[in-house]
Scaffold this active site. Structure first.
Site, mmCIF file in Angstrom:
data_model
loop_
_atom_site.group_PDB
_atom_site.id
_atom_site.type_symbol
_atom_site.label_atom_id
_atom_site.label_comp_id
_atom_site.label_asym_id
_atom_site.label_seq_id
_atom_site.Cartn_x
_atom_site.Cartn_y
_atom_site.Cartn_z
ATOM 1 N N HIS A 180 23.540 38.299 36.466
ATOM 2 C CA HIS A 180 24.717 37.442 36.556
ATOM 3 C C HIS A 180 24.327 36.122 37.232
ATOM 4 O O HIS A 180 25.085 35.583 38.037
ATOM 5 C CB HIS A 180 25.826 38.140 37.340
ATOM 6 C CG HIS A 180 26.491 39.237 36.581
ATOM 7 N ND1 HIS A 180 27.567 39.938 37.083
ATOM 8 C CD2 HIS A 180 26.256 39.768 35.350
ATOM 9 C CE1 HIS A 180 27.955 40.851 36.201
ATOM 10 N NE2 HIS A 180 27.165 40.765 35.143
ATOM 11 N N GLU A 240 7.146 22.537 31.887
ATOM 12 C CA GLU A 240 5.932 23.343 32.002
ATOM 13 C C GLU A 240 6.208 24.842 31.967
ATOM 14 O O GLU A 240 5.460 25.617 31.369
ATOM 15 C CB GLU A 240 5.196 22.982 33.302
ATOM 16 C CG GLU A 240 3.883 23.713 33.522
ATOM 17 C CD GLU A 240 2.775 23.284 32.564
ATOM 18 O OE1 GLU A 240 1.738 23.976 32.542
ATOM 19 O OE2 GLU A 240 2.947 22.282 31.840
ATOM 20 N N CYS A 261 26.068 48.461 30.386
ATOM 21 C CA CYS A 261 25.075 47.666 29.648
ATOM 22 C C CYS A 261 24.257 48.509 28.675
ATOM 23 O O CYS A 261 23.493 47.952 27.876
ATOM 24 C CB CYS A 261 24.097 47.003 30.624
ATOM 25 S SG CYS A 261 24.836 45.976 31.897
ATOM 26 N N HIS A 270 29.253 34.582 31.909
ATOM 27 C CA HIS A 270 28.932 35.949 32.311
ATOM 28 C C HIS A 270 27.525 36.064 32.894
ATOM 29 O O HIS A 270 27.356 36.442 34.039
ATOM 30 C CB HIS A 270 29.092 36.861 31.089
ATOM 31 C CG HIS A 270 28.836 38.307 31.330
ATOM 32 N ND1 HIS A 270 29.447 39.303 30.601
ATOM 33 C CD2 HIS A 270 28.018 38.956 32.187
ATOM 34 C CE1 HIS A 270 29.028 40.481 31.010
ATOM 35 N NE2 HIS A 270 28.153 40.299 31.979
ATOM 36 N N HIS A 329 19.480 42.558 32.840
ATOM 37 C CA HIS A 329 20.739 41.818 32.727
ATOM 38 C C HIS A 329 21.097 41.262 34.090
ATOM 39 O O HIS A 329 21.195 42.009 35.067
ATOM 40 C CB HIS A 329 21.848 42.739 32.225
ATOM 41 C CG HIS A 329 23.209 42.108 32.252
ATOM 42 N ND1 HIS A 329 23.448 40.832 31.785
ATOM 43 C CD2 HIS A 329 24.415 42.570 32.706
ATOM 44 C CE1 HIS A 329 24.732 40.537 31.933
ATOM 45 N NE2 HIS A 329 25.333 41.577 32.493
#
Length: 232
Positions: free
Chosen positions: A110, A137, A91, A194, A108
């Site tokens: 999943h 909200e 990443c 992903h 990140h």
């Protein structure tokens, strides 16, 4: 031990729980319990001054230790510390894209809700559509955009771009950067089938924004089950 090795080790040793090396471990353990980083997936990175702390790739995120962290110089993009038995996060290029736009932390996940929303959007709105929702909200937990004061309001529309997945994580950078340019006010990008990338000005904001967005994505999936529209 060589002097430079000692200096590198000092980068990840601190009694301060808010130190990036400690904080990433704490966050990832929490994210694991939320189902965001199951099976070694996902990742987190924090920029602290001119250093970037990055969780490694292919490890059980709930079991990480501060000594597992990679540390990179933000300016040179060279590693200041690389654990010998671990792999740098795939990443990393995506995290860097967020940091180069002023982020202090990038997460990140999943998340299943993120994956499901990308499939629903493609089915109902088309391949190139983004996720849009309003009058929820929790939207108030999302900033208006980079350089803008305050957060979105109840009647504002939240838009999150969606990019196509690739076989290799690092290959997402080009499309992620294109989405950042097209949606400059967005603090998140969904990756089809992903997961999602979420970033914020600092760790606190990135975490709370990620929580708010995941809550909204779960609501969106449940709303679709009930035949309720996301927007008017």
């Amino acid at each position: 031990m060589a002097s430079n090795d000692i200096d590198a080790e000092a980068l990840v040793h601190s009694d301060d729980p808010s130190h990036p090396a400690n904080h990433i471990c704490t966050l990832c353990a929490k994210f694991y319990n939320l189902g965001w980083v199951t099976g070694t997936g996902g990742g987190t990175s924090i920029r602290h001054e001119d250093k970037i702390y990055i969780a490694p790739s292919g490890v059980q995120k709930e079991l990480m230790k501060p000594t597992d962290m990679f540390v990179m110089d933000f300016n040179s993009k060279e590693y200041l510390r690389k654990p010998q038995v671990l792999k740098p996060s795939a990443c990393t290029p995506l995290f860097l894209a967020a940091f180069e736009r002023g982020a202090g932390c990038c997460i990140h996940t999943h998340s299943q809700w993120a994956v499901l929303v990308t499939l629903i959007v493609e089915r109902d709105f088309g391949k190139d559509a983004c996720f849009e929702i309003e009058e929820i909200e929790q939207i108030k937990g999302i900033p208006k955009g980079r350089g803008k004061q305050g957060n979105l309001g109840y009647y504002d529309r939240l838009r999150i771009p969606i990019i196509e997945n690739t076989a290799h994580e690092e290959d997402l950078r080009e499309s992620l950067e294109e989405a950042m340019e097209k949606y400059p006010d967005s603090y998140a990008i969904l990756v089809k089938r992903h997961g999602i990338y979420v970033w914020g000005d600092n760790v606190h904001k990135a975490k709370t924004q990620c929580e708010s967005i995941d809550y909204i994505l779960q609501l969106a999936v449940e709303m679709k089950k009930l035949g309720l529209p996301w927007t008017k």
